[in-house]
Design a protein around this motif. Structure first.
Motif, PDB file in Angstrom:
ATOM      1  N   GLY A  31      48.124  32.558  35.090  1.00  0.00           N
ATOM      2  CA  GLY A  31      46.965  32.576  34.223  1.00  0.00           C
ATOM      3  C   GLY A  31      46.537  33.993  33.920  1.00  0.00           C
ATOM      4  O   GLY A  31      47.134  34.960  34.387  1.00  0.00           O
ATOM      5  N   PRO A  32      45.490  34.115  33.128  1.00  0.00           N
ATOM      6  CA  PRO A  32      45.039  35.440  32.705  1.00  0.00           C
ATOM      7  C   PRO A  32      44.376  36.221  33.835  1.00  0.00           C
ATOM      8  O   PRO A  32      43.880  35.643  34.793  1.00  0.00           O
ATOM      9  N   THR A  33      44.374  37.528  33.699  1.00  0.00           N
ATOM     10  CA  THR A  33      43.697  38.384  34.663  1.00  0.00           C
ATOM     11  C   THR A  33      42.194  38.285  34.424  1.00  0.00           C
ATOM     12  O   THR A  33      41.731  38.413  33.298  1.00  0.00           O
ATOM     13  N   MET A  34      41.449  38.044  35.490  1.00  0.00           N
ATOM     14  CA  MET A  34      40.012  37.835  35.395  1.00  0.00           C
ATOM     15  C   MET A  34      39.253  38.974  36.066  1.00  0.00           C
ATOM     16  O   MET A  34      39.772  39.668  36.932  1.00  0.00           O
ATOM     17  N   GLY A  35      38.003  39.142  35.651  1.00  0.00           N
ATOM     18  CA  GLY A  35      37.078  40.053  36.303  1.00  0.00           C
ATOM     19  C   GLY A  35      35.771  39.311  36.545  1.00  0.00           C
ATOM     20  O   GLY A  35      35.295  38.594  35.664  1.00  0.00           O
ATOM     21  N   ARG A  36      35.210  39.436  37.735  1.00  0.00           N
ATOM     22  CA  ARG A  36      33.910  38.814  38.008  1.00  0.00           C
ATOM     23  C   ARG A  36      32.842  39.641  37.292  1.00  0.00           C
ATOM     24  O   ARG A  36      32.874  40.881  37.324  1.00  0.00           O
ATOM     25  N   VAL A  37      31.900  38.972  36.641  1.00  0.00           N
ATOM     26  CA  VAL A  37      30.872  39.661  35.856  1.00  0.00           C
ATOM     27  C   VAL A  37      29.502  39.119  36.225  1.00  0.00           C
ATOM     28  O   VAL A  37      29.287  37.911  36.235  1.00  0.00           O
ATOM     29  N   HIS A  38      28.589  40.030  36.527  1.00  0.00           N
ATOM     30  CA  HIS A  38      27.203  39.662  36.809  1.00  0.00           C
ATOM     31  C   HIS A  38      26.322  40.794  36.292  1.00  0.00           C
ATOM     32  O   HIS A  38      26.803  41.875  35.969  1.00  0.00           O
ATOM     33  N   LEU A 129      25.356  43.866  20.911  1.00  0.00           N
ATOM     34  CA  LEU A 129      25.684  43.960  22.330  1.00  0.00           C
ATOM     35  C   LEU A 129      27.194  43.821  22.524  1.00  0.00           C
ATOM     36  O   LEU A 129      27.822  42.923  21.947  1.00  0.00           O
ATOM     37  N   THR A 130      27.776  44.707  23.327  1.00  0.00           N
ATOM     38  CA  THR A 130      29.201  44.647  23.635  1.00  0.00           C
ATOM     39  C   THR A 130      29.414  44.886  25.124  1.00  0.00           C
ATOM     40  O   THR A 130      28.540  45.421  25.809  1.00  0.00           O
ATOM     41  N   ALA A 131      30.582  44.477  25.607  1.00  0.00           N
ATOM     42  CA  ALA A 131      30.922  44.703  27.014  1.00  0.00           C
ATOM     43  C   ALA A 131      32.431  44.752  27.161  1.00  0.00           C
ATOM     44  O   ALA A 131      33.165  44.105  26.403  1.00  0.00           O
ATOM     45  N   LYS A 132      32.873  45.513  28.120  1.00  0.00           N
ATOM     46  CA  LYS A 132      34.282  45.552  28.493  1.00  0.00           C
ATOM     47  C   LYS A 132      34.377  44.980  29.906  1.00  0.00           C
ATOM     48  O   LYS A 132      33.670  45.426  30.804  1.00  0.00           O
ATOM     49  N   VAL A 133      35.245  43.991  30.078  1.00  0.00           N
ATOM     50  CA  VAL A 133      35.450  43.381  31.385  1.00  0.00           C
ATOM     51  C   VAL A 133      36.756  43.922  31.954  1.00  0.00           C
ATOM     52  O   VAL A 133      37.792  43.894  31.289  1.00  0.00           O
ATOM     53  N   GLU A 134      36.676  44.422  33.187  1.00  0.00           N
ATOM     54  CA  GLU A 134      37.842  44.955  33.874  1.00  0.00           C
ATOM     55  C   GLU A 134      38.132  44.122  35.105  1.00  0.00           C
ATOM     56  O   GLU A 134      37.278  43.360  35.567  1.00  0.00           O
ATOM     57  N   ARG A 135      39.322  44.277  35.641  1.00  0.00           N
ATOM     58  CA  ARG A 135      39.713  43.573  36.866  1.00  0.00           C
ATOM     59  C   ARG A 135      38.736  43.941  37.985  1.00  0.00           C
ATOM     60  O   ARG A 135      38.268  45.059  38.056  1.00  0.00           O
TER      61      ARG A 135
END
Length: 146
Positions: A31-38, A129-135
């Protein structure tokens, strides 16, 4: 009819069979690489007390990630399961925060819910609003204003 293999050959066959089972497609993690976001959402310096935050991928074919905003303005994103985060990549972000109108009578037409944040934040094209999600773990706070 009984077939007897020499011990080294039987061991080699057992190892080969075991290796083929481990290498079967669909087994293991995928599956895809995920990053936890809070993070935390505020409006004019105050926590947004309820609502939904959505990360909309900028790349075609991506998947949205959403999170419920808690009373203190905090949130955690999920794509499929609570807390799993978002797929690594770039996103436009929306915030929809509304308060239900409570009436002590039943009107012919229900009034719309009261917006807790400006309407522009509900659309990925107008929110700004923008965001970059990383591992790994990502903290993404959003300070909304008029």
């Amino acid at each position: 009819m009984k077939i007897t293999l020499p011990v080294p050959r039987a061991a080699a066959l057992a190892v080969a069979m075991l290796a083929s089972l481990v290498a079967l497609p669909g087994c293991g993690e995928s599956g895809p690489t995920m990053g936890r976001v809070h993070g935390k959402v505020t409006y004019n310096g105050q926590p947004v007390p309820k609502g939904t935050i959505t990360f909309v991928p900028t790349a075609p074919g991506g998947r949205n990630a959403t999170g419920a905003i808690a009373e203190d303005g905090t949130y955690a994103l999920q794509t499929e399961a609570p807390g799993d985060g978002a797929i690594v990549g770039d996103y436009k972000v929306t915030v929809a925060a509304r308060d239900d109108v409570i009436l002590d009578y039943i009107p012919k037409k229900a009034p719309p819910p009261k917006r807790l944040t400006p309407e522009k934040y509900e659309n990925p094209e107008t929110s700004g609003l923008t965001a970059k999600v990383e591992r790994g773990s990502n903290t993404r706070d959003f300070a909304l204003t008029d």
